[in-house]
Write a protein that holds these residues in place. Sequence first.
Motif, PDB file in Angstrom:
ATOM      1  N   LEU A   1      -0.916   8.145  -0.514  1.00 15.02           N
ATOM      2  CA  LEU A   1      -0.937   9.388  -1.188  1.00 15.02           C
ATOM      3  C   LEU A   1      -0.614  10.752  -0.623  1.00 15.02           C
ATOM      4  O   LEU A   1      -1.353  10.897   0.482  1.00 15.02           O
TER       5      LEU A   1
ATOM      6  N   ALA B   1       0.968  -1.221   0.024  1.00 17.51           N
ATOM      7  CA  ALA B   1      -0.049   0.114  -0.031  1.00 17.51           C
ATOM      8  C   ALA B   1       0.929   1.277   0.043  1.00 17.51           C
ATOM      9  O   ALA B   1       1.707   1.383   0.704  1.00 17.51           O
ATOM     10  N   VAL B   2       0.620   2.172  -0.971  1.00 20.15           N
ATOM     11  CA  VAL B   2       1.256   3.269  -1.132  1.00 20.15           C
ATOM     12  C   VAL B   2       0.337   4.469  -0.660  1.00 20.15           C
ATOM     13  O   VAL B   2      -0.576   4.671  -1.135  1.00 20.15           O
TER      14      VAL B   2
ATOM     15  N   ARG C   1      -1.288   0.580  -8.801  1.00 24.12           N
ATOM     16  CA  ARG C   1      -0.821   0.379  -7.617  1.00 24.12           C
ATOM     17  C   ARG C   1      -1.758   0.308  -6.612  1.00 24.12           C
ATOM     18  O   ARG C   1      -2.906   0.827  -6.753  1.00 24.12           O
TER      19      ARG C   1
ATOM     20  N   VAL D   1      -3.327   1.797  -3.225  1.00 25.34           N
ATOM     21  CA  VAL D   1      -2.919   3.167  -2.613  1.00 25.34           C
ATOM     22  C   VAL D   1      -3.803   3.322  -1.420  1.00 25.34           C
ATOM     23  O   VAL D   1      -4.698   2.510  -1.270  1.00 25.34           O
ATOM     24  N   HIS D   2      -3.233   4.321  -0.613  1.00 23.59           N
ATOM     25  CA  HIS D   2      -4.154   4.482   0.553  1.00 23.59           C
ATOM     26  C   HIS D   2      -4.350   6.067   0.672  1.00 23.59           C
ATOM     27  O   HIS D   2      -3.380   6.801   0.584  1.00 23.59           O
ATOM     28  N   LEU D   3      -5.699   6.426   0.909  1.00 22.31           N
ATOM     29  CA  LEU D   3      -6.067   7.582   0.897  1.00 22.31           C
ATOM     30  C   LEU D   3      -6.886   8.161   2.019  1.00 22.31           C
ATOM     31  O   LEU D   3      -7.786   7.108   2.507  1.00 22.31           O
TER      32      LEU D   3
ATOM     33  N   ILE E   1      -8.659   2.055   0.700  1.00 20.16           N
ATOM     34  CA  ILE E   1      -7.376   1.319   0.300  1.00 20.16           C
ATOM     35  C   ILE E   1      -7.813   0.643  -0.853  1.00 20.16           C
ATOM     36  O   ILE E   1      -8.699  -0.319  -0.753  1.00 20.16           O
TER      37      ILE E   1
ATOM     38  N   ARG F   1      -7.140  -0.022  -5.742  1.00 20.18           N
ATOM     39  CA  ARG F   1      -6.175  -0.146  -6.707  1.00 20.18           C
ATOM     40  C   ARG F   1      -6.436   1.360  -7.636  1.00 20.18           C
ATOM     41  O   ARG F   1      -7.771   1.594  -7.676  1.00 20.18           O
ATOM     42  N   GLN F   2      -5.545   1.866  -7.848  1.00 17.34           N
ATOM     43  CA  GLN F   2      -5.665   3.157  -8.657  1.00 17.34           C
ATOM     44  C   GLN F   2      -5.897   2.756 -10.279  1.00 17.34           C
ATOM     45  O   GLN F   2      -4.790   2.395 -10.676  1.00 17.34           O
TER      46      GLN F   2
ATOM     47  N   ASN G   1       1.540   6.062  -9.552  1.00 20.26           N
ATOM     48  CA  ASN G   1       0.774   5.313  -8.963  1.00 20.26           C
ATOM     49  C   ASN G   1      -0.106   4.151  -9.589  1.00 20.26           C
ATOM     50  O   ASN G   1      -0.940   3.669  -9.153  1.00 20.26           O
TER      51      ASN G   1
END
Length: 426
Positions: A73, A70-71, A86, A88-90, A290, A292-293, A83
């Motif tokens: 943002l 998890a990346v 990937r 992602v976490h926002l 969380i 996928r982008q 991203n």
Amino acid sequence: FQQFSDTGSRKEHVKITSEPKPGFLERLSETSGGMLIGLVTFLLAFYLLFTNEGRALRTAKSLEEGLSLAVPLGSIHSISQENEGRLVHLAGALSTPKPLFDPSYGLSIHAVKLKRNVEMYQWVEYEDSKEYEENGEIKKETTYSYNTEWKSEVVNSRNFDREIGHKNPSAMAVESFTAVSPNVQVGSFVLSKGLVDKIDDFKQLSLSHLEDPHADVTRGGDYFYHSDNPRRPEVGDLRVSFFYAGLSGDDPHLGSAAKVSPQLFLYFASSILNSVTSKYFSLSSKVTVIARQRGDQLIPYHTKSGDVLEILYPGDLSVEEVFQKEHASNTMKTWALRGAGWLSMFVGISLMTRIFYTLVDWFPVVRDLVNVGLKAFALCVASSLSLLTISAGWLFYRPLWALLLALLAIVPIVVARSRVPPKKQQ
């Protein structure tokens, strides 16, 4: 035989039916049918326990994979091509382009979901039965009671034991529904349908600032009543309430700003000047996501273990906090299904061995001893087989734990055999 009584708004009557006591062959036939049901339940328990372990371990591995990938943002208002694809976490506030509205009642609100809940005042039947033996017959005494209540579904009075005097309408004049915003965003990112489905923290919408929408509708508290006298409703009267989830703009107590009366506008304008706006206006709901982008879309992420990560929680949470919650949820689900599997196996074994009880049920003392023995047998065998099935599910993932569980499964059987007298063992 029937007896009738009327206790205020609650009416009841007693109905007594009798039938000959079933003979030995009839009881044996019923037990044979129960054995078949028990066999099916017993086999389903194996399937449930085994597949549950595979699911739990697969989910745990997927969550570990997600935590490592998890990346977070840096900004939810700009879309970075780095991203793309990937996990992602926002975290941010929900936003919707247009308010949801119900023109029939003249209200609207900026939210992800708006639910209209319609209830009808109608008769409800309650049934309480008990059986006893008298003069060689099995008698069943059933007490039917009737009361008027608000229900969100139509109660079919045709199924009542006594419909006369307790008849309900066959349908509601107003239907319940849930409106969902077609476009839900967090910053510049659009949430998938799966993520929107997770926004289900419904809260009741206050109707205190709205006027009666029609001449035949009266507002009382947080309900609209289709009734001549809401304080003394009659069967067939309706009441309507509203719930919202995922607030994304306006104050839920007022609905859309266009609905605010001039008096209320002046009142809140004065409040703003006095710097107490926060007391009256609710902020948009904040969520943590969380997923996928893909461009400006947030979609499901497929892990190597074969699971899907598409997570949404209310509030502002870190990556670690989100996955801790997911692990806790997975653990609770795993133990709940283990308990259900063990219970299914216990019931299945009990039904399959019930025939031994039937064979001796005319001897009271022997019958009670056999019943206790059968229950103990079902308890021991269900516990052992459940543990063995769970260990088999772990075998391909964690062999050492599987071996320990297999050894533990032998304990109930050893304990049961140790309590058997030596003469019976011979």
